[in-house]
Design an enzyme around this catalytic site. Structure first.
Site, PDB file in Angstrom:
ATOM      1  N   HIS A 159       0.852  -1.185   0.000  1.00  0.00           N
ATOM      2  CA  HIS A 159       0.000   0.000   0.000  1.00  0.00           C
ATOM      3  C   HIS A 159       0.887   1.233   0.000  1.00  0.00           C
ATOM      4  CE1 HIS A 159      -3.148   2.816   1.176  1.00  0.00           C
ATOM      5  NE2 HIS A 159      -3.988   1.898   0.727  1.00  0.00           N
ATOM      6  N   ASP A 168      -7.959  -5.508   0.218  1.00  0.00           N
ATOM      7  CA  ASP A 168      -8.444  -6.330  -0.895  1.00  0.00           C
ATOM      8  C   ASP A 168      -8.028  -7.788  -0.801  1.00  0.00           C
ATOM      9  OD1 ASP A 168      -9.796  -4.325  -2.200  1.00  0.00           O
ATOM     10  OD2 ASP A 168      -7.976  -3.575  -3.132  1.00  0.00           O
TER      11      ASP A 168
END
Ligand code: ACO
Length: 403
Positions: A282, A340
């Protein structure tokens, strides 16, 4: 890089920050992230508390209005959203122009943009009341549009909203009921999907939110700005990652499953392979994404409730996570599972097709997008977004006389 500014007599200082790694583009009071600590808060409330104690409508109210609703405010907000769940009947004709096998995100981008043609009575962006009406319309209609896109892909009749159900229960019914058979909402499934919505509701200045702000800064209408956000979210490095992650897990399962995890991880670490571990890493979190922890819990709950405890993809995901968290490649780069990594497994268990995952993300993120858009427009000093560049092309030259 050639500094050509001197050649053109440009003055002033620019920061050159590709990917905006170190540039704050706005002030915002909506979402706070501490990427090193793995913290996420909406309006000061930690995400784990919101996920455990609130529903998505509470969170929408919070994100839009700055505080959690009391009982009366909640009831009023619920009924306001509920009153806007229908979409103009003409939208069906527009939808029917798409190929039924079109990607749902292609359809959603078109449908959301088209709302500006059907609801232009609330597009005066200088009027706070109009901005609020647009926000409610978007939050209320997105589930209807996503479910319509799904039904269209199946060739089934659209199921109209049923307003005595919760926001999430109504969405599930529009997705899975048919005119022949109603759909009984499973409480665990409803709660899990509601939690997915909560976890995806906002995430400060990510690519799609920045797109909404940039697009909206030109003064365009809210539906156009949110359509731009939907388009941006589609990419596999952003909202498309949940679809890419599930595809990755399914492919790995089809090619040897857990026995081949080691081999797969070697490929991920080989820079020439072009393979990434989807659902990992991320831009902001350099620690465990707090949403991923909640999603992993939710995943266990849903699989248990549906009798899918031995789901091979869940086991595969757990094994990939276990190996990655011990592997120096991931440890040194601070790569952890993001939201996710598990959300696709939950959605698949619920019966949502992979191609619809990003559309569900868009549905949930709409509240964040519209709140950020409204926050920008409420600032009397907001300016049109206009990044600069470092020009690296040819210096001035003449077009030859003979061509
Ligand atoms: N698998 C393998 N290696 C990775 C991964 C991954 N998933 N993510 C990053 N890396 C490596 C990069 O190769 C790079 O290595 P290097 O320093 O040796 O060159 C290093 O980690 C840093 O990666 P960047 O791409 O520079 O990090 P950035 O902050 O730009 O990217 C991103 C973040 C796009 C999310 C990236 O981690 C990625 O592609 N992840 C997979 C896709 C994904 O899951 N996206 C969802 C994001 S969350 C969301 O949108 C809800």
């Amino acid at each position: 890089v050639i500094d050509i500014r001197k050649l053109y007599g440009q003055t002033g200082m620019f920061t050159y920050d590709p990917g905006f790694m170190a540039t704050a583009a706005c002030e915002s009071g909506i979402t706070y992230i501490d990427g090193d600590k793995g913290q996420l808060m909406y309006r000061g409330y930690p995400i784990d508390q919101l996920a455990q104690k609130c529903d998505f409508m509470d969170v929408c109210y919070l994100i839009l209005n700055g505080d959690l609703p009391n009982a009366d405010q909640k009831q009023e907000f619920d009924s306001l959203v509920t009153n806007h769940t229908m979409v103009q009947e003409q939208m069906q004709h527009f939808l029917r122009g798409f190929r039924p096998d079109a990607h749902p995100m292609a359809i959603l981008t078109g449908l959301v943009g088209a709302l500006s043609a059907f609801y232009h009575d609330s597009t005066d962006i200088t009027n706070p009341h109009h901005r609020h009406v647009s926000a409610i319309r978007l939050i209320a209609k997105l589930p209807t549009l996503v479910a319509m896109a799904y039904k269209y892909s199946l060739g089934q009749p659209f199921i109209y909203p049923k307003n005595d159900l919760s926001y999430t229960g109504n969405f599930l019914r529009m997705m899975f009921a048919t005119p022949c058979e109603d759909y009984k909402v499973n409480e665990v499934v409803e709660r899990a999907l509601d939690r997915i919505f909560i976890l995806h509701a906002d995430h400060e200045q990510n690519a799609s939110t920045s797109t909404v702000r940039l697009c909206g800064s030109s003064g365009t209408n809210p539906f156009a700005a949110i359509a731009a956000g939907v388009a941006c979210l589609w990419g596999p490095a952003h909202g498309g990652a949940n679809e890419a992650c599930l595809n990755m897990l399914e492919e790995l399962q089809a090619n040897g499953g857990i026995d081949k995890v080691g081999e797969f991880m070697e490929k991920v670490k080989d820079k020439n392979s072009g393979v990434r571990l989807m659902g990992f890493g991320h831009r902001v979190y350099k620690n465990y994404d707090p949403r991923a922890k909640l999603m992993q819990e939710t995943c266990k709950e849903v699989l248990e409730a549906l009798g899918l405890e031995n789901d091979p993809l869940f086991k595969l995901a757990m094994e990939l996570e276990r190996i990655a968290l011990e592997d120096p490649y991931f440890v040194e780069r601070k790569l952890y599972p993001n939201v996710d990594f598990y959300s696709g497994i939950v959605q698949r268990a619920i019966g949502i097709p992979t191609s619809l995952f990003t559309a569900i993300f868009a549905l949930a993120r709409t509240v964040g997008w519209i709140a950020q858009w409204n926050e920008m427009l409420s600032d009397p000093d907001y300016k049109i977004g206009r990044p600069r560049q470092l020009y690296v092309g040819p210096t001035q030259r003449d077009v030859p006389d003979q061509r």
